[in-house]
Scaffold this motif. Structure first.
Motif, PDB file in Angstrom:
ATOM      1  N   ASN A   1       0.832  -1.198   0.000  1.00  0.00           N
ATOM      2  CA  ASN A   1       0.000   0.000   0.000  1.00  0.00           C
ATOM      3  C   ASN A   1       0.869   1.252   0.000  1.00  0.00           C
ATOM      4  O   ASN A   1       1.973   1.266   0.555  1.00  0.00           O
ATOM      5  CB  ASN A   1      -0.918   0.009   1.223  1.00  0.00           C
ATOM      6  CG  ASN A   1      -1.876  -1.157   1.221  1.00  0.00           C
ATOM      7  OD1 ASN A   1      -2.763  -1.231   0.396  1.00  0.00           O
ATOM      8  ND2 ASN A   1      -1.689  -2.090   2.159  1.00  0.00           N
ATOM      9  N   GLU A   2       0.372   2.320  -0.606  1.00  0.00           N
ATOM     10  CA  GLU A   2       1.080   3.590  -0.649  1.00  0.00           C
ATOM     11  C   GLU A   2       0.192   4.665  -0.027  1.00  0.00           C
ATOM     12  O   GLU A   2      -0.940   4.880  -0.471  1.00  0.00           O
ATOM     13  CB  GLU A   2       1.432   3.957  -2.086  1.00  0.00           C
ATOM     14  CG  GLU A   2       2.286   5.199  -2.213  1.00  0.00           C
ATOM     15  CD  GLU A   2       2.851   5.371  -3.618  1.00  0.00           C
ATOM     16  OE1 GLU A   2       3.419   6.436  -3.892  1.00  0.00           O
ATOM     17  OE2 GLU A   2       2.722   4.428  -4.428  1.00  0.00           O
ATOM     18  N   ILE A   3       0.702   5.327   1.003  1.00  0.00           N
ATOM     19  CA  ILE A   3      -0.043   6.359   1.725  1.00  0.00           C
ATOM     20  C   ILE A   3       0.783   7.634   1.652  1.00  0.00           C
ATOM     21  O   ILE A   3       1.870   7.719   2.234  1.00  0.00           O
ATOM     22  CB  ILE A   3      -0.292   5.935   3.185  1.00  0.00           C
ATOM     23  CG1 ILE A   3      -1.119   4.645   3.224  1.00  0.00           C
ATOM     24  CG2 ILE A   3      -0.994   7.042   3.966  1.00  0.00           C
ATOM     25  CD1 ILE A   3      -1.298   4.060   4.618  1.00  0.00           C
ATOM     26  N   THR A   4       0.300   8.627   0.933  1.00  0.00           N
ATOM     27  CA  THR A   4       1.120   9.814   0.680  1.00  0.00           C
ATOM     28  C   THR A   4       0.258  11.049   0.471  1.00  0.00           C
ATOM     29  O   THR A   4      -0.872  10.974  -0.017  1.00  0.00           O
ATOM     30  CB  THR A   4       2.024   9.580  -0.549  1.00  0.00           C
ATOM     31  OG1 THR A   4       2.880  10.700  -0.731  1.00  0.00           O
ATOM     32  CG2 THR A   4       1.215   9.359  -1.817  1.00  0.00           C
ATOM     33  N   GLY A   5       0.806  12.189   0.871  1.00  0.00           N
ATOM     34  CA  GLY A   5       0.170  13.470   0.603  1.00  0.00           C
ATOM     35  C   GLY A   5      -1.046  13.765   1.448  1.00  0.00           C
ATOM     36  O   GLY A   5      -1.864  14.614   1.078  1.00  0.00           O
ATOM     37  N   ASN A   6      -1.193  13.106   2.584  1.00  0.00           N
ATOM     38  CA  ASN A   6      -2.362  13.290   3.431  1.00  0.00           C
ATOM     39  C   ASN A   6      -2.066  14.209   4.610  1.00  0.00           C
ATOM     40  O   ASN A   6      -0.974  14.189   5.177  1.00  0.00           O
ATOM     41  CB  ASN A   6      -2.835  11.934   3.966  1.00  0.00           C
ATOM     42  CG  ASN A   6      -3.154  10.952   2.868  1.00  0.00           C
ATOM     43  OD1 ASN A   6      -4.177  11.041   2.219  1.00  0.00           O
ATOM     44  ND2 ASN A   6      -2.234  10.002   2.643  1.00  0.00           N
ATOM     45  N   TRP A   7      -3.068  15.012   5.000  1.00  0.00           N
ATOM     46  CA  TRP A   7      -3.044  15.748   6.267  1.00  0.00           C
ATOM     47  C   TRP A   7      -3.753  14.876   7.292  1.00  0.00           C
ATOM     48  O   TRP A   7      -4.970  14.677   7.224  1.00  0.00           O
ATOM     49  CB  TRP A   7      -3.766  17.085   6.129  1.00  0.00           C
ATOM     50  CG  TRP A   7      -2.967  18.138   5.452  1.00  0.00           C
ATOM     51  CD1 TRP A   7      -2.660  18.235   4.131  1.00  0.00           C
ATOM     52  CD2 TRP A   7      -2.350  19.262   6.081  1.00  0.00           C
ATOM     53  NE1 TRP A   7      -1.894  19.349   3.896  1.00  0.00           N
ATOM     54  CE2 TRP A   7      -1.699  20.000   5.073  1.00  0.00           C
ATOM     55  CE3 TRP A   7      -2.297  19.717   7.398  1.00  0.00           C
ATOM     56  CZ2 TRP A   7      -0.990  21.174   5.349  1.00  0.00           C
ATOM     57  CZ3 TRP A   7      -1.603  20.881   7.673  1.00  0.00           C
ATOM     58  CH2 TRP A   7      -0.948  21.590   6.656  1.00  0.00           C
ATOM     59  N   ILE A   8      -2.990  14.347   8.248  1.00  0.00           N
ATOM     60  CA  ILE A   8      -3.529  13.431   9.258  1.00  0.00           C
ATOM     61  C   ILE A   8      -3.306  14.106  10.607  1.00  0.00           C
ATOM     62  O   ILE A   8      -2.207  14.084  11.168  1.00  0.00           O
ATOM     63  CB  ILE A   8      -2.837  12.058   9.173  1.00  0.00           C
ATOM     64  CG1 ILE A   8      -2.944  11.508   7.738  1.00  0.00           C
ATOM     65  CG2 ILE A   8      -3.445  11.087  10.172  1.00  0.00           C
ATOM     66  CD1 ILE A   8      -2.105  10.270   7.490  1.00  0.00           C
ATOM     67  N   ILE A   9      -4.341  14.742  11.117  1.00  0.00           N
ATOM     68  CA  ILE A   9      -4.173  15.641  12.268  1.00  0.00           C
ATOM     69  C   ILE A   9      -5.296  15.448  13.280  1.00  0.00           C
ATOM     70  O   ILE A   9      -6.408  15.067  12.940  1.00  0.00           O
ATOM     71  CB  ILE A   9      -4.141  17.120  11.806  1.00  0.00           C
ATOM     72  CG1 ILE A   9      -5.421  17.509  11.071  1.00  0.00           C
ATOM     73  CG2 ILE A   9      -2.936  17.363  10.902  1.00  0.00           C
ATOM     74  CD1 ILE A   9      -5.477  18.972  10.667  1.00  0.00           C
ATOM     75  N   ASN A  10      -4.949  15.669  14.543  1.00  0.00           N
ATOM     76  CA  ASN A  10      -5.915  15.714  15.644  1.00  0.00           C
ATOM     77  C   ASN A  10      -6.651  14.396  15.868  1.00  0.00           C
ATOM     78  O   ASN A  10      -7.766  14.388  16.405  1.00  0.00           O
ATOM     79  CB  ASN A  10      -6.936  16.839  15.418  1.00  0.00           C
ATOM     80  CG  ASN A  10      -6.279  18.200  15.328  1.00  0.00           C
ATOM     81  OD1 ASN A  10      -5.394  18.522  16.101  1.00  0.00           O
ATOM     82  ND2 ASN A  10      -6.705  18.999  14.361  1.00  0.00           N
ATOM     83  N   ASN A  11      -6.055  13.284  15.454  1.00  0.00           N
ATOM     84  CA  ASN A  11      -6.598  11.967  15.769  1.00  0.00           C
ATOM     85  C   ASN A  11      -5.881  11.414  17.001  1.00  0.00           C
ATOM     86  O   ASN A  11      -4.796  11.875  17.361  1.00  0.00           O
ATOM     87  CB  ASN A  11      -6.400  11.025  14.587  1.00  0.00           C
ATOM     88  CG  ASN A  11      -6.941  11.598  13.289  1.00  0.00           C
ATOM     89  OD1 ASN A  11      -8.141  11.614  13.063  1.00  0.00           O
ATOM     90  ND2 ASN A  11      -6.048  12.084  12.419  1.00  0.00           N
ATOM     91  N   ALA A  12      -6.469  10.401  17.657  1.00  0.00           N
ATOM     92  CA  ALA A  12      -5.775   9.786  18.789  1.00  0.00           C
ATOM     93  C   ALA A  12      -4.459   9.169  18.329  1.00  0.00           C
ATOM     94  O   ALA A  12      -3.416   9.346  18.963  1.00  0.00           O
ATOM     95  CB  ALA A  12      -6.665   8.738  19.447  1.00  0.00           C
ATOM     96  N   VAL A  13      -4.493   8.450  17.208  1.00  0.00           N
ATOM     97  CA  VAL A  13      -3.294   7.907  16.566  1.00  0.00           C
ATOM     98  C   VAL A  13      -3.366   8.295  15.099  1.00  0.00           C
ATOM     99  O   VAL A  13      -4.433   8.211  14.472  1.00  0.00           O
ATOM    100  CB  VAL A  13      -3.210   6.370  16.708  1.00  0.00           C
ATOM    101  CG1 VAL A  13      -1.997   5.821  15.980  1.00  0.00           C
ATOM    102  CG2 VAL A  13      -3.173   5.980  18.181  1.00  0.00           C
ATOM    103  N   GLY A  14      -2.248   8.700  14.530  1.00  0.00           N
ATOM    104  CA  GLY A  14      -2.257   9.110  13.132  1.00  0.00           C
ATOM    105  C   GLY A  14      -2.389   7.934  12.186  1.00  0.00           C
ATOM    106  O   GLY A  14      -3.397   7.774  11.497  1.00  0.00           O
ATOM    107  N   ILE A  15      -1.359   7.070  12.129  1.00  0.00           N
ATOM    108  CA  ILE A  15      -1.344   5.906  11.244  1.00  0.00           C
ATOM    109  C   ILE A  15      -0.942   4.687  12.059  1.00  0.00           C
ATOM    110  O   ILE A  15       0.041   4.725  12.805  1.00  0.00           O
ATOM    111  CB  ILE A  15      -0.337   6.091  10.086  1.00  0.00           C
ATOM    112  CG1 ILE A  15      -0.726   7.301   9.220  1.00  0.00           C
ATOM    113  CG2 ILE A  15      -0.260   4.841   9.237  1.00  0.00           C
ATOM    114  CD1 ILE A  15       0.266   7.584   8.114  1.00  0.00           C
ATOM    115  N   ASN A  16      -1.693   3.598  11.892  1.00  0.00           N
ATOM    116  CA  ASN A  16      -1.369   2.362  12.596  1.00  0.00           C
ATOM    117  C   ASN A  16      -1.352   1.207  11.608  1.00  0.00           C
ATOM    118  O   ASN A  16      -2.383   0.831  11.054  1.00  0.00           O
ATOM    119  CB  ASN A  16      -2.391   2.086  13.705  1.00  0.00           C
ATOM    120  CG  ASN A  16      -1.965   0.935  14.605  1.00  0.00           C
ATOM    121  OD1 ASN A  16      -0.781   0.609  14.683  1.00  0.00           O
ATOM    122  ND2 ASN A  16      -2.911   0.335  15.284  1.00  0.00           N
ATOM    123  N   ASP A  17      -0.163   0.675  11.358  1.00  0.00           N
ATOM    124  CA  ASP A  17       0.021  -0.490  10.495  1.00  0.00           C
ATOM    125  C   ASP A  17       0.114  -1.712  11.393  1.00  0.00           C
ATOM    126  O   ASP A  17       1.080  -1.875  12.139  1.00  0.00           O
ATOM    127  CB  ASP A  17       1.293  -0.318   9.667  1.00  0.00           C
ATOM    128  CG  ASP A  17       1.669  -1.581   8.904  1.00  0.00           C
ATOM    129  OD1 ASP A  17       0.816  -2.485   8.801  1.00  0.00           O
ATOM    130  OD2 ASP A  17       2.810  -1.658   8.422  1.00  0.00           O
TER     131      ASP A  17
END
Length: 372
Positions: free
Chosen positions: A171-187
């Motif tokens: 998977n490719e995850i790019t160019g995202n604004w990931i803000i104000n979540n409890a956790v940003g990214i969890n693989d």
């Protein structure tokens, strides 16, 4: 829908108590168009029957510009392939989008917000999820499994659990604004289980915890010339709100404390090219950085202030919020017109300085939350 090449437009399908189905799509129903409808108070706004019922899929269907609100499931589809789901408003449902066995679909331009569980859940491969606003859902923003998906250019803000929660490979995850979540990214993919690692790069991460992983992800790509999400001149890793290293050579990439890892999840490979917020020596108010405050900058700011467009530059608040109110509004429009056409001095019209490196402030993130 039990046939193909149908069009359903401008209908209002409502119920109470979250009962009934707005539109039911059977297997082998292809090339249908569902546009500009309202689905409210139903068990299922849009439902595509489960694959096992007829052992078939539905292909090349278009679901666009609909409103799904206060349903148990806004969209619930299975074996929905090579389709388009675009520009829908999916809000205040129990489940925003629940999708499985998806392949080759493009999901873009949707507002998916304030749902009681995850905004978007899906399984499948070779899908493109781009330019959606996924906001304030009570579980995950996006929760997906399987491989070879592209998650690009989304605003994922204020979800109570994880911005992007996933398992799989390639998977490719790019160019995202990931803000104000409890956790940003969890693989949650275990290393060694999958042959192809995921690539997560050029995202802006400002969350209570920015990343959790078991190690099946690369957090940067090779340094490449190109404007990054923090306004720098090179694509590399991600912008981390917690990164405390320095940029020694002025290229907008961190040179110390690398590979960067957040302490709570220190076992993952880390980001070898963390992005540092970067401000070139441009003129204050020069939004497109072409060396002058001109009509292009005026049009850009008017589009944001009055026409509902989102900023395309990470540094809009710093650059053109002339009255420092945390919003792009009529006062800022007047100020930039004064500079572009009336000979005013940008250094006095705008409250900004020109350091080479700086840290994005909470006001910047709050502004993006506001306009989202």
């Amino acid at each position: 829908i039990i046939s193909s090449n149908n069009k359903f437009v401008y209908n209002s399908i409502t119920s109470s108590g979250k009962t009934g189905t707005g539109i039911y799509i059977s297997d082998y129903s292809d090339y249908n168009s569902i546009e500009n409808n309202v689905f409210s108070g139903l068990q299922y706004g849009l439902y595509k029957e489960e694959y096992w019922q007829r052992w078939g899929d539905s292909q090349f269907n278009n679901v666009s510009s609909n409103t799904f609100t206060e349903n148990a499931y806004g969209i619930s589809v299975e074996a929905f392939t090579n389709g388009i789901i675009s520009n829908n408003t999916i809000t205040f449902n129990d489940y925003g989008m629940s999708m499985s066995t998806m392949w080759g679909d493009v999901i873009y331009g949707n507002v998916i917000s304030d749902n009681n569980y995850s905004g978007m859940f899906y399984t499948g491969s070779e899908n493109i999820i781009r330019e959606n606003k996924i906001l304030r859902n009570k579980q995950h923003g996006i929760n997906f499994g399987s491989g070879d998906n592209l998650i690009l250019g989304n605003i994922i803000d204020g979800n109570l659990m994880t911005g992007i929660h996933f398992i799989g490979d390639g998977n490719e995850i790019t160019g995202n604004w990931i803000i104000n979540n409890a956790v940003g990214i969890n693989d949650t993919s275990s290393p060694g289980t999958y042959a192809v690692k995921n690539r997560v790069y050029n995202n802006l991460l400002n969350n209570s915890v920015n990343a959790g992983t078991r190690g099946n992800t690369y957090w940067n790509v090779t340094k490449t010339t190109g404007k990054n999400i923090a306004n720098g001149p090179f694509i590399g890793g991600n912008y981390w709100s917690t990164y405390n290293g320095t940029d020694v050579d002025g290229d907008g990439l961190g040179d110390t404390n690398i590979p960067y890892r957040e302490e709570w999840s220190s076992g993952y490979p880390g980001d070898n090219l963390p992005l540092i917020s970067y401000v070139p020596n441009n003129t204050c108010g020069d939004i497109d950085n072409n060396g002058a405050v001109d009509v292009i900058d005026v049009v850009k700011i008017i589009n944001v202030a009055f026409r509902g467009q989102s900023p395309t530059e990470p540094l809009w608040v710093w650059n053109v919020d002339g009255d420092s109110q945390g919003a792009i509004d009529v006062i800022d429009v007047v100020k930039i017109i004064n500079v572009a056409f009336r000979g005013a001095n940008s250094s006095t019209e705008f409250n900004c300085n020109q350091p080479m490196n700086f840290t994005l402030t909470q006001a910047d993130f709050d502004y993006y939350k506001q306009i989202a």
